[in-house]
Design an enzyme around this catalytic site. Structure first.
Site, PDB file in Angstrom:
ATOM      1  N   ARG A 169      11.285   3.142   3.563  1.00 29.59           N
ATOM      2  CA  ARG A 169      10.719   2.136   4.734  1.00 29.59           C
ATOM      3  C   ARG A 169      12.154   1.454   5.081  1.00 29.59           C
ATOM      4  NH1 ARG A 169       5.434  -1.135   5.157  1.00 29.59           N
ATOM      5  NH2 ARG A 169       4.802   1.112   5.408  1.00 29.59           N
TER       6      ARG A 169
ATOM      7  N   HIS B 283       5.442   6.237  11.628  1.00 30.55           N
ATOM      8  CA  HIS B 283       4.751   6.101  10.040  1.00 30.55           C
ATOM      9  C   HIS B 283       4.289   7.442   9.917  1.00 30.55           C
ATOM     10  CE1 HIS B 283       3.365   4.206   6.536  1.00 30.55           C
ATOM     11  NE2 HIS B 283       2.853   3.141   6.934  1.00 30.55           N
TER      12      HIS B 283
ATOM     13  N   LYS C   5      24.337   2.144  12.680  1.00 32.36           N
ATOM     14  CA  LYS C   5      25.429   3.188  12.629  1.00 32.36           C
ATOM     15  C   LYS C   5      25.344   4.216  11.645  1.00 32.36           C
ATOM     16  CE  LYS C   5      28.373  -0.358  14.719  1.00 32.36           C
ATOM     17  NZ  LYS C   5      29.025  -1.591  14.195  1.00 32.36           N
TER      18      LYS C   5
ATOM     19  N   ARG D 232       0.825  -1.318  -0.093  1.00 32.66           N
ATOM     20  CA  ARG D 232       0.100  -0.075   0.206  1.00 32.66           C
ATOM     21  C   ARG D 232       1.001   1.109  -0.133  1.00 32.66           C
ATOM     22  NH1 ARG D 232      -3.164  -3.834   1.502  1.00 32.66           N
ATOM     23  NH2 ARG D 232      -1.159  -4.598   2.644  1.00 32.66           N
ATOM     24  N   THR D 233       1.971   1.423   0.952  1.00 34.23           N
ATOM     25  CA  THR D 233       2.495   2.598   1.183  1.00 34.23           C
ATOM     26  C   THR D 233       3.302   2.822  -0.225  1.00 34.23           C
ATOM     27  OG1 THR D 233       2.486   2.421   3.379  1.00 34.23           O
ATOM     28  CG2 THR D 233       4.182   3.926   2.374  1.00 34.23           C
TER      29      THR D 233
HETATM   30  C1  NCD Z   1       0.923  -0.470   8.289  1.00 37.79           C
HETATM   31  C2  NCD Z   1       2.411  -0.541   8.444  1.00 37.79           C
HETATM   32  O1  NCD Z   1       3.209  -0.802   7.548  1.00 37.79           O
HETATM   33  O2  NCD Z   1       2.880  -0.184   9.530  1.00 37.79           O
HETATM   34  N1  NCD Z   1       0.423  -0.617   6.986  1.00 37.79           N
HETATM   35  C3  NCD Z   1       0.650   0.320   6.224  1.00 37.79           C
HETATM   36  O3  NCD Z   1       1.622   1.296   6.146  1.00 37.79           O
HETATM   37  N2  NCD Z   1      -0.321   0.425   5.198  1.00 37.79           N
HETATM   38  C4  NCD Z   1       0.062  -1.252   9.035  1.00 37.79           C
HETATM   39  C5  NCD Z   1       0.569  -2.964   9.253  1.00 37.79           C
HETATM   40  O4  NCD Z   1       1.543  -3.393   8.733  1.00 37.79           O
HETATM   41  O5  NCD Z   1      -0.227  -3.412   9.887  1.00 37.79           O
END
Ligand code: NCD
Length: 328
Positions: A128, A156, A107, A77-78
């Site tokens: 991420r 997040h 580090k 999704r992200t």
């Molecule tokens: C969340 C995440 O990655 O922290 N999902 C997301 O960003 N759409 C929540 C999750 O992974 O449960």
């Protein structure tokens, strides 16, 4: 994609971007950056982005701009909504999924080198990473803006933006609400980020989780220090009647030190159509997704189920955020 510089929605977007823009060329690392003024600007811009997507598919605001999308943890999704946002604004992206070296990342070594290399090619880096604090460390190594797309059990911030925008769209306000957070409150970074922002609003908090997955003590203490109305419970039924926003999360399997601990709690709560009978008619059910067993598909047809509208809002808020970071 056609150039829509003459279109009324593009003019609206340009006007909002010409206001004081606190996010221009800044790293987006923590929700602490989201002051009420910033949120107001992001929300107005997200509304305009929604209109331009619905009417025209997008605009060429970020033509010739490039974003590096560095995802060292799975993220359908992200990553999809960031790259989708970039595409709808006429920009492009470099996807990176390999290369993390866990031993030295804390580090700032190999991650710093990766980001320093990527900034030779990109105008912004979306990152991420599985380690809490790693994105902050990495951002210190580059001049290019770095956007935190989730750092382990840390924060997040961009998910928080879309969660806040969804609450605002569903409820019409961020104040005077009872927000009930359900699930893995210990490891769920989306819960941590959302709680951190909402503590500055007039919110009553209800936290529902198994005993060993409660909100971290430091966060709970912050809420209590602010004099917030906070209650912890183990059964969501106890909060259902008073809840305006039900924020459900999955148990974060990948964060557990061992599988048996996960198995013991994985099915400890479930939102069902029967359970929702006690809820307010205008309650909004949010979930950052992915869901596992905590909300069955039988709930999806309920008009209160806002989680796919919430996912859609991720596109608009990320378009707004990228525009603010990359345009002046
Ligand atoms: C969340 C995440 O990655 O922290 N999902 C997301 O960003 N759409 C929540 C999750 O992974 O449960």
């Amino acid at each position: 994609m056609i150039d829509l510089s003459q279109h009324p929605n593009s003019a609206r977007i340009m006007d909002i971007l010409r206001e004081r823009n606190a996010l221009w060329r800044t790293d987006i690392l923590s929700v602490d950056q989201f002051t009420p003024e910033v949120l107001d600007q992001v929300f107005r811009l997200s509304d305009a982005m929604r209109d331009i997507v619905e009417e025209n598919g997008g605009m060429e605001l970020l033509k010739n701009r490039v974003m590096a999308a560095v995802f060292y943890e799975p993220s359908p999704r992200t990553s999809a909504s960031f790259t989708g946002a970039m595409g709808r604004l006429g920009g492009s992206w470099i996807p990176i999924r390999q290369g993390v070296r866990f031993s030295s990342v804390s580090k700032g070594e190999s991650l710093g080198d990766t980001l320093r290399t990527l900034e030779q090619y990109a105008d912004a880096i979306v990152l991420r990473h599985p380690e809490k604090g790693s994105v902050q460390t990495g951002a210190g190594a580059t001049a290019c803006p770095v956007i935190n797309a989730g750092d382990g059990i840390g924060e997040h911030p961009t998910q928080c933006l879309l969660d806040l925008y969804t609450i605002y769209k569903e409820k019409g306000r961020l104040d005077g609400l009872t927000v009930t957070m359900v699930g893995d409150l210990l490891y769920g970074r989306t819960v941590h980020s959302l709680t951190r922002v909402l503590k500055d609003y007039d919110i009553r908090f209800r936290f529902v989780s198994p005993e060993n997955l409660r909100l971290p003590m430091g966060q709970m203490q912050q809420l209590r220090d602010r004099g917030k109305d906070v209650r912890e419970m183990s059964d969501v039924a106890d909060a259902m009647e008073v809840t305006d926003v039900l924020y459900v999360t999955r148990v974060q399997r990948e964060r557990f030190p061992d599988a048996t601990q996960y198995e013991a709690v994985r099915d400890s709560y479930k939102i069902t159509p029967e359970g929702l009978k006690a809820a307010k008619n205008d309650m909004a059910i949010l979930h950052p997704l992915p869901r596992v067993n905590e909300i069955p598909e039988t709930v999806d047809a309920d008009p209160r189920a806002a989680y796919f509208r919430q996912a859609r809002n991720g596109l608009y808020t990320r378009m707004a955020l990228l525009a603010m970071v990359l345009c002046k």
